[in-house]
Design an enzyme around this catalytic site. Sequence first.
Site, mmCIF file in Angstrom:
data_model
loop_
_atom_site.group_PDB
_atom_site.id
_atom_site.type_symbol
_atom_site.label_atom_id
_atom_site.label_comp_id
_atom_site.label_asym_id
_atom_site.label_seq_id
_atom_site.Cartn_x
_atom_site.Cartn_y
_atom_site.Cartn_z
ATOM 1 N N HIS A 174 0.762 -1.185 0.100
ATOM 2 C CA HIS A 174 0.229 -0.013 0.140
ATOM 3 C C HIS A 174 0.905 1.226 0.142
ATOM 4 C CE1 HIS A 174 -1.963 -3.070 1.757
ATOM 5 N NE2 HIS A 174 -3.093 -2.819 1.630
ATOM 6 N N LYS A 207 -1.805 -8.358 -3.990
ATOM 7 C CA LYS A 207 -2.720 -7.116 -3.859
ATOM 8 C C LYS A 207 -1.968 -5.818 -3.868
ATOM 9 C CE LYS A 207 -5.535 -4.529 -0.738
ATOM 10 N NZ LYS A 207 -5.694 -4.453 0.844
#
EC number: 4.2.1.10
Length: 252
Positions: free
Chosen positions: A143, A170
């Site tokens: 992230h 992800k």
Amino acid sequence: MKTVTVKDLVIGTGAPKIIVSLMAKDIASVKSEALAYREADFDILEWRVDHYADLSNVESVIAAAKILRETMPEKPLLFTFRSAKEGGEQAISTEAYIALNRAAIDSGLVDMIDLELFTGDDQVKETVAYAHAHDVKVVMSNHDFHKTPEAEEIIARLRKMQSFDADIPKIALMPQSTSDVLTLLAATLEMQEQYADRPIITMSMAKTGVISRLAGEVFGSAATFGAVKKASAPGQISVNDLRTVLTILHQA
């Protein structure tokens, strides 16, 4: 491309699956939130453990996980401690982070763990192997709440996750412009078409990036995050609105 099956949910085919994040600070809140979430329309429950105050008490953490499992036994449970450096609520040492994830795996209560790519290569590889030995899937994540790197770097990170045997790579990035959203979508498409042999999850955050949360089936993202109550990241929309749009795009 292979799919990932967790309980009865097949990830990587059809419309993107909806993940919701539960962020409770104590056992009482876990109970009340779980009852509220039980009525919502979603596919995967993510427990954001970094919001839980009593982290040093592993028994308390496992007791909370047990409540979630018993309240929503049919939902895949994703155990996530989001580190402070990647936008989470608390900072803990790498050793404590790995130990917490191992305790979750050992409990037999969680179906998936979130493991941050930049935890350290050796620790990541060992934890993936440990999870898989206990039949727990790994969502490997990265992230950046400040910027969006070039498409080549996005793809490189996703491919590294894949090389570390993540079940689902992800990445979530903050756009500084609309063109950053296009960069994320283009990288997702290239990854999906040329390199991915398993489902991936990608998103561009904030209001600017909302389209990326809706268009996963077009560009190659297998899941998206929605909000039941409070959003866990900028740009999330309500699960009901999200399901409506995902269904329209799937049926078009």
